[in-house]
Design a protein around this motif. Structure first.
Motif, PDB file in Angstrom:
ATOM      1  N   VAL A  65       5.179 -12.578   5.636  1.00  0.00           N
ATOM      2  CA  VAL A  65       5.257 -11.805   4.390  1.00  0.00           C
ATOM      3  C   VAL A  65       4.701 -12.634   3.237  1.00  0.00           C
ATOM      4  CG1 VAL A  65       6.860 -10.809   2.700  1.00  0.00           C
ATOM      5  CG2 VAL A  65       7.119 -10.281   5.131  1.00  0.00           C
ATOM      6  N   CYS A  66       5.093 -13.909   3.156  1.00  0.00           N
ATOM      7  CA  CYS A  66       4.591 -14.790   2.091  1.00  0.00           C
ATOM      8  C   CYS A  66       3.078 -14.947   2.176  1.00  0.00           C
ATOM      9  CB  CYS A  66       5.258 -16.158   2.165  1.00  0.00           C
ATOM     10  SG  CYS A  66       6.928 -16.176   1.508  1.00  0.00           S
ATOM     11  N   ASP A  67       2.568 -15.130   3.389  1.00  0.00           N
ATOM     12  CA  ASP A  67       1.119 -15.280   3.562  1.00  0.00           C
ATOM     13  C   ASP A  67       0.375 -14.031   3.105  1.00  0.00           C
ATOM     14  OD1 ASP A  67       1.450 -17.819   4.565  1.00  0.00           O
ATOM     15  OD2 ASP A  67       1.160 -17.251   6.670  1.00  0.00           O
ATOM     16  N   VAL A  68       0.911 -12.871   3.466  1.00  0.00           N
ATOM     17  CA  VAL A  68       0.273 -11.608   3.074  1.00  0.00           C
ATOM     18  C   VAL A  68       0.295 -11.460   1.553  1.00  0.00           C
ATOM     19  CG1 VAL A  68       0.529  -9.096   3.151  1.00  0.00           C
ATOM     20  CG2 VAL A  68       0.653 -10.431   5.257  1.00  0.00           C
ATOM     21  N   ARG A  69       1.434 -11.779   0.940  1.00  0.00           N
ATOM     22  CA  ARG A  69       1.543 -11.662  -0.518  1.00  0.00           C
ATOM     23  C   ARG A  69       0.609 -12.632  -1.223  1.00  0.00           C
ATOM     24  NH1 ARG A  69       7.621 -10.065  -2.321  1.00  0.00           N
ATOM     25  NH2 ARG A  69       7.734  -8.241  -1.007  1.00  0.00           N
ATOM     26  N   ARG A  70       0.542 -13.882  -0.749  1.00  0.00           N
ATOM     27  CA  ARG A  70      -0.380 -14.859  -1.348  1.00  0.00           C
ATOM     28  C   ARG A  70      -1.827 -14.372  -1.265  1.00  0.00           C
ATOM     29  NH1 ARG A  70       2.143 -19.044   1.725  1.00  0.00           N
ATOM     30  NH2 ARG A  70       3.816 -19.885   0.478  1.00  0.00           N
ATOM     31  N   GLU A  71      -2.171 -13.834  -0.120  1.00  0.00           N
ATOM     32  CA  GLU A  71      -3.535 -13.350   0.060  1.00  0.00           C
ATOM     33  C   GLU A  71      -3.823 -12.176  -0.877  1.00  0.00           C
ATOM     34  OE1 GLU A  71      -7.405 -13.102   1.381  1.00  0.00           O
ATOM     35  OE2 GLU A  71      -5.955 -14.720   1.539  1.00  0.00           O
ATOM     36  N   GLU A  72      -2.854 -11.293  -1.076  1.00  0.00           N
ATOM     37  CA  GLU A  72      -3.040 -10.173  -2.001  1.00  0.00           C
ATOM     38  C   GLU A  72      -3.208 -10.669  -3.432  1.00  0.00           C
ATOM     39  OE1 GLU A  72      -0.833  -6.463  -1.652  1.00  0.00           O
ATOM     40  OE2 GLU A  72      -0.067  -7.167   0.281  1.00  0.00           O
ATOM     41  N   VAL A  73      -2.404 -11.658  -3.829  1.00  0.00           N
ATOM     42  CA  VAL A  73      -2.522 -12.228  -5.171  1.00  0.00           C
ATOM     43  C   VAL A  73      -3.877 -12.906  -5.321  1.00  0.00           C
ATOM     44  CG1 VAL A  73      -1.614 -13.985  -6.750  1.00  0.00           C
ATOM     45  CG2 VAL A  73      -0.034 -12.475  -5.524  1.00  0.00           C
ATOM     46  N   ARG A  74      -4.282 -13.684  -4.312  1.00  0.00           N
ATOM     47  CA  ARG A  74      -5.576 -14.374  -4.357  1.00  0.00           C
ATOM     48  C   ARG A  74      -6.721 -13.370  -4.519  1.00  0.00           C
ATOM     49  NH1 ARG A  74      -9.942 -14.989  -1.917  1.00  0.00           N
ATOM     50  NH2 ARG A  74      -9.361 -13.808  -0.100  1.00  0.00           N
ATOM     51  N   ARG A  75      -6.668 -12.294  -3.755  1.00  0.00           N
ATOM     52  CA  ARG A  75      -7.723 -11.275  -3.847  1.00  0.00           C
ATOM     53  C   ARG A  75      -7.712 -10.587  -5.213  1.00  0.00           C
ATOM     54  NH1 ARG A  75      -7.228  -8.710   2.158  1.00  0.00           N
ATOM     55  NH2 ARG A  75      -8.356 -10.372   3.221  1.00  0.00           N
ATOM     56  N   ALA A  76      -6.521 -10.325  -5.727  1.00  0.00           N
ATOM     57  CA  ALA A  76      -6.418  -9.678  -7.044  1.00  0.00           C
ATOM     58  C   ALA A  76      -6.998 -10.582  -8.132  1.00  0.00           C
ATOM     59  CB  ALA A  76      -4.968  -9.326  -7.352  1.00  0.00           C
ATOM     60  N   VAL A  77      -6.669 -11.873  -8.104  1.00  0.00           N
ATOM     61  CA  VAL A  77      -7.215 -12.817  -9.090  1.00  0.00           C
ATOM     62  C   VAL A  77      -8.732 -12.904  -8.926  1.00  0.00           C
ATOM     63  CG1 VAL A  77      -7.271 -15.238  -9.828  1.00  0.00           C
ATOM     64  CG2 VAL A  77      -5.087 -14.126  -9.376  1.00  0.00           C
ATOM     65  N   ALA A  78      -9.195 -12.962  -7.680  1.00  0.00           N
ATOM     66  CA  ALA A  78     -10.638 -13.053  -7.426  1.00  0.00           C
ATOM     67  C   ALA A  78     -11.382 -11.809  -7.906  1.00  0.00           C
ATOM     68  CB  ALA A  78     -10.902 -13.280  -5.941  1.00  0.00           C
ATOM     69  N   ALA A  79     -10.695 -10.664  -7.966  1.00  0.00           N
ATOM     70  CA  ALA A  79     -11.333  -9.410  -8.384  1.00  0.00           C
ATOM     71  C   ALA A  79     -11.408  -9.261  -9.901  1.00  0.00           C
ATOM     72  CB  ALA A  79     -10.582  -8.220  -7.783  1.00  0.00           C
ATOM     73  N   LEU A  80     -10.719 -10.132 -10.635  1.00  0.00           N
ATOM     74  CA  LEU A  80     -10.775 -10.051 -12.104  1.00  0.00           C
ATOM     75  C   LEU A  80     -12.187 -10.350 -12.595  1.00  0.00           C
ATOM     76  CD1 LEU A  80      -7.537 -12.020 -13.091  1.00  0.00           C
ATOM     77  CD2 LEU A  80      -7.927  -9.560 -13.346  1.00  0.00           C
ATOM     78  N   PRO A  81     -12.551  -9.826 -13.758  1.00  0.00           N
ATOM     79  CA  PRO A  81     -13.832 -10.206 -14.357  1.00  0.00           C
ATOM     80  C   PRO A  81     -13.876 -11.738 -14.553  1.00  0.00           C
ATOM     81  CG  PRO A  81     -12.897  -8.334 -15.514  1.00  0.00           C
ATOM     82  CD  PRO A  81     -11.850  -8.814 -14.556  1.00  0.00           C
ATOM     83  N   GLU A  82     -15.054 -12.306 -14.497  1.00  0.00           N
ATOM     84  CA  GLU A  82     -15.248 -13.764 -14.498  1.00  0.00           C
ATOM     85  C   GLU A  82     -14.467 -14.486 -15.592  1.00  0.00           C
ATOM     86  OE1 GLU A  82     -16.766 -17.506 -13.369  1.00  0.00           O
ATOM     87  OE2 GLU A  82     -16.885 -15.615 -12.304  1.00  0.00           O
ATOM     88  N   LYS A  83     -14.562 -14.017 -16.823  1.00  0.00           N
ATOM     89  CA  LYS A  83     -13.917 -14.719 -17.932  1.00  0.00           C
ATOM     90  C   LYS A  83     -12.394 -14.646 -17.817  1.00  0.00           C
ATOM     91  CE  LYS A  83     -14.778 -15.715 -22.749  1.00  0.00           C
ATOM     92  NZ  LYS A  83     -15.565 -15.396 -23.926  1.00  0.00           N
ATOM     93  N   GLN A  84     -11.863 -13.486 -17.415  1.00  0.00           N
ATOM     94  CA  GLN A  84     -10.424 -13.348 -17.225  1.00  0.00           C
ATOM     95  C   GLN A  84      -9.953 -14.248 -16.090  1.00  0.00           C
ATOM     96  OE1 GLN A  84      -9.155  -9.272 -16.726  1.00  0.00           O
ATOM     97  NE2 GLN A  84     -10.228  -8.603 -18.579  1.00  0.00           N
ATOM     98  N   ARG A  85     -10.685 -14.250 -14.979  1.00  0.00           N
ATOM     99  CA  ARG A  85     -10.319 -15.075 -13.829  1.00  0.00           C
ATOM    100  C   ARG A  85     -10.297 -16.556 -14.221  1.00  0.00           C
ATOM    101  NH1 ARG A  85     -13.749 -13.272 -10.461  1.00  0.00           N
ATOM    102  NH2 ARG A  85     -15.392 -14.744 -10.899  1.00  0.00           N
ATOM    103  N   THR A  86     -11.330 -17.002 -14.956  1.00  0.00           N
ATOM    104  CA  THR A  86     -11.398 -18.396 -15.377  1.00  0.00           C
ATOM    105  C   THR A  86     -10.229 -18.754 -16.283  1.00  0.00           C
ATOM    106  OG1 THR A  86     -13.810 -18.377 -15.174  1.00  0.00           O
ATOM    107  CG2 THR A  86     -12.854 -20.099 -16.540  1.00  0.00           C
ATOM    108  N   ALA A  87      -9.891 -17.875 -17.216  1.00  0.00           N
ATOM    109  CA  ALA A  87      -8.770 -18.134 -18.119  1.00  0.00           C
ATOM    110  C   ALA A  87      -7.455 -18.219 -17.351  1.00  0.00           C
ATOM    111  CB  ALA A  87      -8.695 -17.052 -19.195  1.00  0.00           C
ATOM    112  N   VAL A  88      -7.238 -17.319 -16.401  1.00  0.00           N
ATOM    113  CA  VAL A  88      -6.015 -17.343 -15.596  1.00  0.00           C
ATOM    114  C   VAL A  88      -5.946 -18.640 -14.791  1.00  0.00           C
ATOM    115  CG1 VAL A  88      -4.855 -16.267 -13.608  1.00  0.00           C
ATOM    116  CG2 VAL A  88      -5.697 -14.846 -15.475  1.00  0.00           C
TER     117      VAL A  88
END
Length: 193
Positions: A126-149
């Motif tokens: 469950v933790c691995d799946v959640r981490r992967e979902e968070v990682r994908r969500a952060v990666a999907a942010l626009p470049e400037k937002q992703r960099t700031a996060v």
């Protein structure tokens, strides 16, 4: 504006590097390498590439030593260079991201151990799946937002430092982070249920 001791030390070290002191450069490298690598890993999702890019960041810092001016905190200047390296790498290389889970510990640090507590296989999945979902969500942010996060969450930079790195106002960074958090909240609301 008063600087903290670590920030002052960084500026003093960089001024020594500017005048040719290689030992001071080694101290800066030791102090900031792991956080730069973690930040870059958050951008490129490839540990070997993040290490390579971090070396390039510090090479650029060393090459820029003659023109260094202590007008901003050293860390903000360093992460501005790192952000450019990460963005350029993503644009130039167009590599597939590796499916590694997020790693929040220092690459050189010891693993966190909690006595007498071991998650079950199901909890780990469950933790691995959640981490992967968070990682994908952060990666999907626009470049400037992703960099700031990534600067805020992985490098521990304050909004004022991010603003200096982006060369914008602190309120612009707050707005950028708000939009990023709203987007992430919408993408990940199912995890809160």
């Amino acid at each position: 504006m008063e600087r903290t001791d670590a920030a002052t030390d960084d500026v003093e070290l960089m001024l020594r590097v500017k005048s040719g002191d290689c030992v001071s450069f080694a101290l800066l490298l030791d102090r900031h390498r792991s956080s730069v690598e973690r930040f870059l890993y958050g951008k490129v999702r490839n540990r070997a590439l993040a290490e390579e890019l971090a070396q390039e960041v510090f090479l650029r810092v060393y090459r820029a030593r003659a023109g260094y001016q202590p007008t901003a905190r050293f860390k903000a200047w360093l992460f501005q260079i790192a952000a450019h390296q990460g963005s350029n790498s993503r644009r130039d290389r167009r590599r597939e991201v590796l499916n590694e889970p997020l790693d929040f510990q220092s690459p050189n640090g010891p693993a966190l151990q909690i006595a007498d507590w071991r998650p079950s296989v199901e909890q780990e999945l469950v933790c691995d799946v959640r981490r992967e979902e968070v990682r994908r969500a952060v990666a999907a942010l626009p470049e400037k937002q992703r960099t700031a996060v990534l600067m805020h969450k992985f490098a521990g930079m304050e909004y004022a430092e991010i603003a200096r790195a982006f060369r914008c106002s602190e309120s612009a960074v707050k707005s950028l982070m708000f939009r990023a958090h709203e987007t992430l909240r919408g993408m990940l609301e199912h995890l809160a249920a």
